[in-house]
Design a protein around this motif. Sequence first.
Motif, PDB file in Angstrom:
ATOM      1  N   THR A  57      59.900  88.038 -27.188  1.00 24.12           N
ATOM      2  CA  THR A  57      59.331  87.534 -28.175  1.00 24.12           C
ATOM      3  C   THR A  57      59.769  86.076 -28.188  1.00 24.12           C
ATOM      4  O   THR A  57      58.939  85.430 -29.328  1.00 24.12           O
ATOM      5  CB  THR A  57      59.864  88.065 -29.799  1.00 24.12           C
ATOM      6  OG1 THR A  57      61.083  88.086 -29.360  1.00 24.12           O
ATOM      7  CG2 THR A  57      59.795  89.126 -29.503  1.00 24.12           C
ATOM      8  N   VAL A  58      60.523  85.812 -27.804  1.00 19.36           N
ATOM      9  CA  VAL A  58      61.183  84.498 -27.479  1.00 19.36           C
ATOM     10  C   VAL A  58      60.176  83.354 -27.094  1.00 19.36           C
ATOM     11  O   VAL A  58      60.438  81.982 -26.381  1.00 19.36           O
ATOM     12  CB  VAL A  58      62.464  84.002 -26.960  1.00 19.36           C
ATOM     13  CG1 VAL A  58      63.288  84.929 -28.399  1.00 19.36           C
ATOM     14  CG2 VAL A  58      63.040  84.386 -25.531  1.00 19.36           C
ATOM     15  N   LEU A  59      59.757  83.761 -25.926  1.00 23.76           N
ATOM     16  CA  LEU A  59      59.244  82.989 -24.463  1.00 23.76           C
ATOM     17  C   LEU A  59      57.448  83.138 -25.629  1.00 23.76           C
ATOM     18  O   LEU A  59      56.285  83.287 -26.002  1.00 23.76           O
ATOM     19  CB  LEU A  59      58.179  84.166 -23.611  1.00 23.76           C
ATOM     20  CG  LEU A  59      59.734  84.659 -22.564  1.00 23.76           C
ATOM     21  CD1 LEU A  59      59.108  85.339 -22.245  1.00 23.76           C
ATOM     22  CD2 LEU A  59      60.657  83.167 -22.398  1.00 23.76           C
ATOM     23  N   THR A  60      57.448  81.283 -25.224  1.00 24.20           N
ATOM     24  CA  THR A  60      56.384  80.632 -26.270  1.00 24.20           C
ATOM     25  C   THR A  60      55.389  79.927 -24.952  1.00 24.20           C
ATOM     26  O   THR A  60      54.237  79.759 -24.982  1.00 24.20           O
ATOM     27  CB  THR A  60      56.728  78.980 -27.048  1.00 24.20           C
ATOM     28  OG1 THR A  60      57.407  78.889 -26.767  1.00 24.20           O
ATOM     29  CG2 THR A  60      57.367  80.793 -27.945  1.00 24.20           C
ATOM     30  N   SER A  61      55.889  79.522 -23.762  1.00 21.28           N
ATOM     31  CA  SER A  61      54.475  78.751 -22.841  1.00 21.28           C
ATOM     32  C   SER A  61      53.756  79.810 -22.051  1.00 21.28           C
ATOM     33  O   SER A  61      54.190  80.869 -21.731  1.00 21.28           O
ATOM     34  CB  SER A  61      55.822  78.037 -21.966  1.00 21.28           C
ATOM     35  OG  SER A  61      55.301  77.462 -20.457  1.00 21.28           O
ATOM     36  N   ASP A  62      52.522  79.037 -21.490  1.00 22.28           N
ATOM     37  CA  ASP A  62      52.063  80.091 -21.117  1.00 22.28           C
ATOM     38  C   ASP A  62      52.693  80.240 -19.643  1.00 22.28           C
ATOM     39  O   ASP A  62      51.923  80.872 -18.678  1.00 22.28           O
ATOM     40  CB  ASP A  62      50.248  79.214 -20.384  1.00 22.28           C
ATOM     41  CG  ASP A  62      50.724  77.428 -19.545  1.00 22.28           C
ATOM     42  OD1 ASP A  62      51.993  77.488 -20.060  1.00 22.28           O
ATOM     43  OD2 ASP A  62      49.361  77.443 -19.374  1.00 22.28           O
ATOM     44  N   ARG A  63      53.468  79.699 -19.229  1.00 21.36           N
ATOM     45  CA  ARG A  63      54.365  79.181 -17.636  1.00 21.36           C
ATOM     46  C   ARG A  63      55.442  79.932 -18.194  1.00 21.36           C
ATOM     47  O   ARG A  63      56.754  79.874 -17.670  1.00 21.36           O
ATOM     48  CB  ARG A  63      54.677  78.267 -17.103  1.00 21.36           C
ATOM     49  CG  ARG A  63      53.441  77.882 -16.429  1.00 21.36           C
ATOM     50  CD  ARG A  63      53.659  76.120 -15.957  1.00 21.36           C
ATOM     51  NE  ARG A  63      52.053  75.927 -15.431  1.00 21.36           N
ATOM     52  CZ  ARG A  63      52.183  75.428 -14.329  1.00 21.36           C
ATOM     53  NH1 ARG A  63      53.657  75.079 -13.760  1.00 21.36           N
ATOM     54  NH2 ARG A  63      51.043  74.849 -14.000  1.00 21.36           N
ATOM     55  N   ALA A  64      55.720  81.231 -19.150  1.00 24.23           N
ATOM     56  CA  ALA A  64      56.174  81.841 -19.297  1.00 24.23           C
ATOM     57  C   ALA A  64      56.268  83.252 -18.537  1.00 24.23           C
ATOM     58  O   ALA A  64      54.987  84.196 -18.807  1.00 24.23           O
ATOM     59  CB  ALA A  64      56.705  82.002 -20.872  1.00 24.23           C
ATOM     60  N   VAL A  65      57.297  84.328 -18.472  1.00 26.92           N
ATOM     61  CA  VAL A  65      57.476  85.927 -17.906  1.00 26.92           C
ATOM     62  C   VAL A  65      58.971  86.230 -18.126  1.00 26.92           C
ATOM     63  O   VAL A  65      59.642  86.281 -18.393  1.00 26.92           O
ATOM     64  CB  VAL A  65      57.365  85.311 -16.357  1.00 26.92           C
ATOM     65  CG1 VAL A  65      57.114  87.061 -15.635  1.00 26.92           C
ATOM     66  CG2 VAL A  65      56.456  85.226 -15.956  1.00 26.92           C
TER      67      VAL A  65
END
Length: 181
Positions: free
Chosen positions: A38-46
């Motif tokens: 829920t804290v990941l907002t980037s398209d390069r986030a996993v």
Amino acid sequence: VDNCIKSLPSGNVVNVGAGFTRAASNDHDIFTIDLDPTVLTSDRAVAADIALLPFADQSFDGALLKDVLEHVPNPVAALTELARVCKGGAELIVTVPRAIPRAVWADPTHLRGFTRDSLCWTFEMAGWQVAGPVRRMGSIPGAGHFPILLDHAQDILRVPGLGHWFGLNWIARARLAPGRD
């Protein structure tokens, strides 16, 4: 975070335990990892655990672990897994709380703090080489109102007593040996 990433080699950088952080750099392709999706907002986030990173071997030129190792059950295994996904010569920047009660136990999710020696040994056991001095970092109350204090914070934290009181964390750099398999 931005200053740490900018000081890493150009190329692919992984920011582990990134949380809501949105680091930006023209010289880096930044991949963010956090346990909490829920804290990941980037398209390069996993969303992933540092103990089992979903990347191919030797994918990254650098890594940032800001306030991560004090939360994991086995920091040596975590850094070993990070070494797997980093190229030879990759650089790593780590911040962790010092092994003093007010730094470690202020957060109930902390499992440990680190002495300077224990942090260095953790790097070495995981295949990383300490690169430069391991320094205290922290904040000086009110320093934001006096820019000259911010410019000299590292020197101020070296003063006996002041560094112990205000320097609650360690910041360290490490490097993987070039040409490793």
